[in-house]
Design a protein around this motif. Structure first.
Motif, PDB file in Angstrom:
ATOM      1  N   ALA A  49      16.551  -1.321 -14.573  1.00  0.00           N
ATOM      2  CA  ALA A  49      16.333  -1.318 -13.123  1.00  0.00           C
ATOM      3  C   ALA A  49      16.892  -0.053 -12.484  1.00  0.00           C
ATOM      4  CB  ALA A  49      16.985  -2.560 -12.503  1.00  0.00           C
ATOM      5  N   ILE A  50      18.011   0.465 -13.010  1.00  0.00           N
ATOM      6  CA  ILE A  50      18.598   1.698 -12.478  1.00  0.00           C
ATOM      7  C   ILE A  50      17.684   2.894 -12.733  1.00  0.00           C
ATOM      8  CG2 ILE A  50      20.508   3.327 -12.808  1.00  0.00           C
ATOM      9  CD1 ILE A  50      22.334   0.915 -13.226  1.00  0.00           C
ATOM     10  N   VAL A  51      16.954   2.849 -13.852  1.00  0.00           N
ATOM     11  CA  VAL A  51      16.034   3.942 -14.163  1.00  0.00           C
ATOM     12  C   VAL A  51      14.770   3.856 -13.314  1.00  0.00           C
ATOM     13  CG1 VAL A  51      14.561   4.930 -15.959  1.00  0.00           C
ATOM     14  CG2 VAL A  51      16.901   4.231 -16.505  1.00  0.00           C
ATOM     15  N   LEU A  52      14.164   2.657 -13.230  1.00  0.00           N
ATOM     16  CA  LEU A  52      12.866   2.508 -12.560  1.00  0.00           C
ATOM     17  C   LEU A  52      12.991   2.300 -11.055  1.00  0.00           C
ATOM     18  CD1 LEU A  52      10.974   0.289 -15.164  1.00  0.00           C
ATOM     19  CD2 LEU A  52      10.765   2.737 -14.793  1.00  0.00           C
ATOM     20  N   GLY A  53      14.057   1.639 -10.608  1.00  0.00           N
ATOM     21  CA  GLY A  53      14.197   1.334  -9.187  1.00  0.00           C
ATOM     22  C   GLY A  53      14.174   2.553  -8.291  1.00  0.00           C
ATOM     23  N   PRO A  54      15.013   3.575  -8.548  1.00  0.00           N
ATOM     24  CA  PRO A  54      14.961   4.774  -7.700  1.00  0.00           C
ATOM     25  C   PRO A  54      13.633   5.509  -7.778  1.00  0.00           C
ATOM     26  CG  PRO A  54      17.046   4.662  -8.894  1.00  0.00           C
ATOM     27  CD  PRO A  54      16.170   3.583  -9.462  1.00  0.00           C
ATOM     28  N   LEU A  55      12.988   5.518  -8.953  1.00  0.00           N
ATOM     29  CA  LEU A  55      11.692   6.199  -9.054  1.00  0.00           C
ATOM     30  C   LEU A  55      10.647   5.528  -8.175  1.00  0.00           C
ATOM     31  CD1 LEU A  55      11.522   6.889 -12.902  1.00  0.00           C
ATOM     32  CD2 LEU A  55      12.007   8.521 -11.080  1.00  0.00           C
ATOM     33  N   VAL A  56      10.576   4.200  -8.252  1.00  0.00           N
ATOM     34  CA  VAL A  56       9.620   3.472  -7.422  1.00  0.00           C
ATOM     35  C   VAL A  56       9.977   3.612  -5.947  1.00  0.00           C
ATOM     36  CG1 VAL A  56       8.709   1.177  -6.879  1.00  0.00           C
ATOM     37  CG2 VAL A  56       9.042   1.848  -9.260  1.00  0.00           C
ATOM     38  N   TRP A  74       0.761   5.457   1.517  1.00  0.00           N
ATOM     39  CA  TRP A  74      -0.226   4.570   0.905  1.00  0.00           C
ATOM     40  C   TRP A  74       0.364   3.864  -0.308  1.00  0.00           C
ATOM     41  CZ3 TRP A  74      -1.940   5.034  -4.096  1.00  0.00           C
ATOM     42  CH2 TRP A  74      -1.720   6.244  -4.740  1.00  0.00           C
ATOM     43  N   VAL A  75       1.266   4.512  -1.051  1.00  0.00           N
ATOM     44  CA  VAL A  75       1.965   3.824  -2.147  1.00  0.00           C
ATOM     45  C   VAL A  75       2.845   2.716  -1.587  1.00  0.00           C
ATOM     46  CG1 VAL A  75       3.666   4.094  -3.991  1.00  0.00           C
ATOM     47  CG2 VAL A  75       1.888   5.819  -3.675  1.00  0.00           C
ATOM     48  N   ASN A  76       3.515   2.998  -0.489  1.00  0.00           N
ATOM     49  CA  ASN A  76       4.362   1.986   0.139  1.00  0.00           C
ATOM     50  C   ASN A  76       3.531   0.797   0.618  1.00  0.00           C
ATOM     51  OD1 ASN A  76       7.129   1.319   1.450  1.00  0.00           O
ATOM     52  ND2 ASN A  76       5.677   1.128   3.137  1.00  0.00           N
ATOM     53  N   SER A  77       2.371   1.071   1.219  1.00  0.00           N
ATOM     54  CA  SER A  77       1.510  -0.012   1.710  1.00  0.00           C
ATOM     55  C   SER A  77       0.994  -0.883   0.572  1.00  0.00           C
ATOM     56  CB  SER A  77       0.331   0.578   2.496  1.00  0.00           C
ATOM     57  OG  SER A  77       0.777   1.319   3.609  1.00  0.00           O
ATOM     58  N   LEU A  78       0.720  -0.260  -0.577  1.00  0.00           N
ATOM     59  CA  LEU A  78       0.199  -1.015  -1.709  1.00  0.00           C
ATOM     60  C   LEU A  78       1.270  -1.870  -2.384  1.00  0.00           C
ATOM     61  CD1 LEU A  78      -2.167   1.580  -3.466  1.00  0.00           C
ATOM     62  CD2 LEU A  78      -2.837  -0.534  -2.295  1.00  0.00           C
ATOM     63  N   THR A  79       2.470  -1.358  -2.498  1.00  0.00           N
ATOM     64  CA  THR A  79       3.493  -2.011  -3.327  1.00  0.00           C
ATOM     65  C   THR A  79       4.528  -2.816  -2.547  1.00  0.00           C
ATOM     66  OG1 THR A  79       4.791   0.037  -3.271  1.00  0.00           O
ATOM     67  CG2 THR A  79       3.287  -0.283  -5.131  1.00  0.00           C
ATOM     68  N   PRO A 120       4.351  -5.324  -0.334  1.00  0.00           N
ATOM     69  CA  PRO A 120       4.248  -6.793  -0.368  1.00  0.00           C
ATOM     70  C   PRO A 120       4.713  -7.399  -1.691  1.00  0.00           C
ATOM     71  CG  PRO A 120       2.253  -5.817   0.532  1.00  0.00           C
ATOM     72  CD  PRO A 120       3.062  -4.690  -0.035  1.00  0.00           C
ATOM     73  N   TYR A 121       4.413  -6.733  -2.810  1.00  0.00           N
ATOM     74  CA  TYR A 121       4.829  -7.248  -4.116  1.00  0.00           C
ATOM     75  C   TYR A 121       6.346  -7.150  -4.288  1.00  0.00           C
ATOM     76  CZ  TYR A 121      -0.156  -6.666  -4.968  1.00  0.00           C
ATOM     77  OH  TYR A 121      -1.524  -6.733  -4.878  1.00  0.00           O
ATOM     78  N   LEU A 122       6.917  -6.067  -3.785  1.00  0.00           N
ATOM     79  CA  LEU A 122       8.361  -5.893  -3.884  1.00  0.00           C
ATOM     80  C   LEU A 122       9.090  -6.946  -3.058  1.00  0.00           C
ATOM     81  CD1 LEU A 122      10.661  -4.154  -5.009  1.00  0.00           C
ATOM     82  CD2 LEU A 122      10.479  -2.730  -2.959  1.00  0.00           C
ATOM     83  N   ASN A 123       8.615  -7.206  -1.848  1.00  0.00           N
ATOM     84  CA  ASN A 123       9.240  -8.232  -1.010  1.00  0.00           C
ATOM     85  C   ASN A 123       9.042  -9.629  -1.595  1.00  0.00           C
ATOM     86  OD1 ASN A 123      10.189  -6.425   0.940  1.00  0.00           O
ATOM     87  ND2 ASN A 123       8.269  -6.465   2.074  1.00  0.00           N
ATOM     88  N   PHE A 124       7.876  -9.861  -2.199  1.00  0.00           N
ATOM     89  CA  PHE A 124       7.621 -11.151  -2.847  1.00  0.00           C
ATOM     90  C   PHE A 124       8.589 -11.369  -4.004  1.00  0.00           C
ATOM     91  CE2 PHE A 124       5.429 -13.631  -6.147  1.00  0.00           C
ATOM     92  CZ  PHE A 124       5.175 -14.798  -5.443  1.00  0.00           C
ATOM     93  N   LEU A 125       8.794 -10.336  -4.813  1.00  0.00           N
ATOM     94  CA  LEU A 125       9.709 -10.434  -5.951  1.00  0.00           C
ATOM     95  C   LEU A 125      11.144 -10.620  -5.481  1.00  0.00           C
ATOM     96  CD1 LEU A 125      10.157 -10.242  -9.007  1.00  0.00           C
ATOM     97  CD2 LEU A 125      10.313  -7.762  -8.749  1.00  0.00           C
ATOM     98  N   ARG A 126      11.505  -9.934  -4.408  1.00  0.00           N
ATOM     99  CA  ARG A 126      12.869 -10.056  -3.894  1.00  0.00           C
ATOM    100  C   ARG A 126      13.144 -11.472  -3.394  1.00  0.00           C
ATOM    101  NH1 ARG A 126      14.469  -7.049   1.613  1.00  0.00           N
ATOM    102  NH2 ARG A 126      12.765  -8.425   2.235  1.00  0.00           N
TER     103      ARG A 126
END
Length: 292
Positions: free
Chosen positions: A111-118, A127-132, A134-140
């Motif tokens: 998560a430390i490797v991928l989290g900051p990259l995402v 547009w990346v933020n708009s696409l992802t 909802p999924y990030l908030n759903f997972l949280r």
């Protein structure tokens, strides 16, 4: 000259008194905390000594300490048997603890490797933020116990499903903290760097990353704490060795003293982890919180 020297001495004395006052306040706070701890243990001992609560539900401090020592030593299986048992469930408690730390290290490390990259991509691109997002908030919003069964179906009851569970628990806080850090960057800093001829890579490494790093480290601290609280859920199935698995199994076997010992170890390790990450953040971003 004399007046200037006198003013410097007064300033030095004021600073010295201030530092002494801070140290004295810290010692007083530490003394108060220790007194509170001693009072809590004394109350616990008194309640159990007077048999106000059945030992099955609340064993004495001595019983918990004995369970802790027993879980880290070897002993005869019975008085009439020559067979020697070591630890609990075939492992010493420190081995259970190391197994949990390994799972935390793999899950949170990914998560430390991928989290900051995402988070960086989401913060830089609308547009990346708009696409992802909802999924990030759903997972949280999902509790780990809500999808642990699905992870077991997909990846089995081995460590792989545990790694995934801890990764999914730690990833959202780190990514969201990175996004918040990106959004908090002052535009004048980027414009100033551009006006001095800095390219995109230089702006990223000298402006964006230092400005975002405090939020990333804060997210890592939150994510590590959340993942540590999730370790018991991760080790509900086939969690031996593991401190969370030992706490769960000992509870189902009504070994209350051992369960309380495990809970105390889990809590102390959580405090130690959080303190270590706090001081690490102070070392890596000493400018955070200071006037720019």
């Amino acid at each position: 000259m004399n007046s200037t020297h006198h003013e410097q001495e007064e300033t030095s004395q004021v600073g010295l008194r201030h530092r002494r006052s801070i140290r004295l306040g810290r010692w007083r706070r530490l003394g108060l905390q220790l007194a509170s701890l001693v009072a809590a243990v004394a109350l616990w001992w008194a309640v159990t000594a007077l048999n106000w609560v059945d030992p099955l539900y609340l064993p004495s401090p001595g019983s918990v300490l004995d369970a802790l020592v027993r879980s880290n030593s070897c002993y005869p299986a019975s008085e009439s048997s020559s067979r020697i048992l070591c630890g609990e469930q075939g492992y010493f408690m420190w081995e259970h603890l190391l197994a949990s730390f390994r799972r935390i290290g793999v899950g949170v490390g990914c998560a430390i490797v991928l989290g900051p990259l995402v988070g960086f991509l989401m913060g830089r691109s609308r547009w990346v933020n708009s696409l992802t997002e909802p999924y990030l908030n759903f997972l949280r919003a999902l509790p780990p116990l809500g999808y642990i069964g699905l992870l077991i179906v997909w990846f089995g009851i081995g460590d792989l499903s545990k790694y995934w569970l801890l990764f999914l628990a730690a990833f959202p806080p780190i990514a969201i903290s990175t996004i918040n850090g990106m959004r908090g960057i002052r535009a004048d800093r980027i414009q100033a760097a551009e006006s001095m001829g800095a390219n995109s890579w230089q702006i990223t490494t000298h402006v964006i990353l230092p400005s975002t790093l405090p939020d990333i480290l804060s997210g890592i601290r939150i994510a590590t704490g959340f993942a540590w609280t999730t370790v018991v859920a991760a080790e509900l199935n086939n969690g031996i060795p593991g401190i969370g698995g030992l706490a769960y199994v000992s509870g189902t076997q009504l070994q209350t003293a051992l369960t309380i010992a495990c809970i105390m170890v889990i809590g102390l390790c959580a405090v130690a982890l959080d303190t270590a990450l706090k001081y690490l953040a102070q070392l890596l971003v000493p400018w955070h919180g200071k006037a720019s």
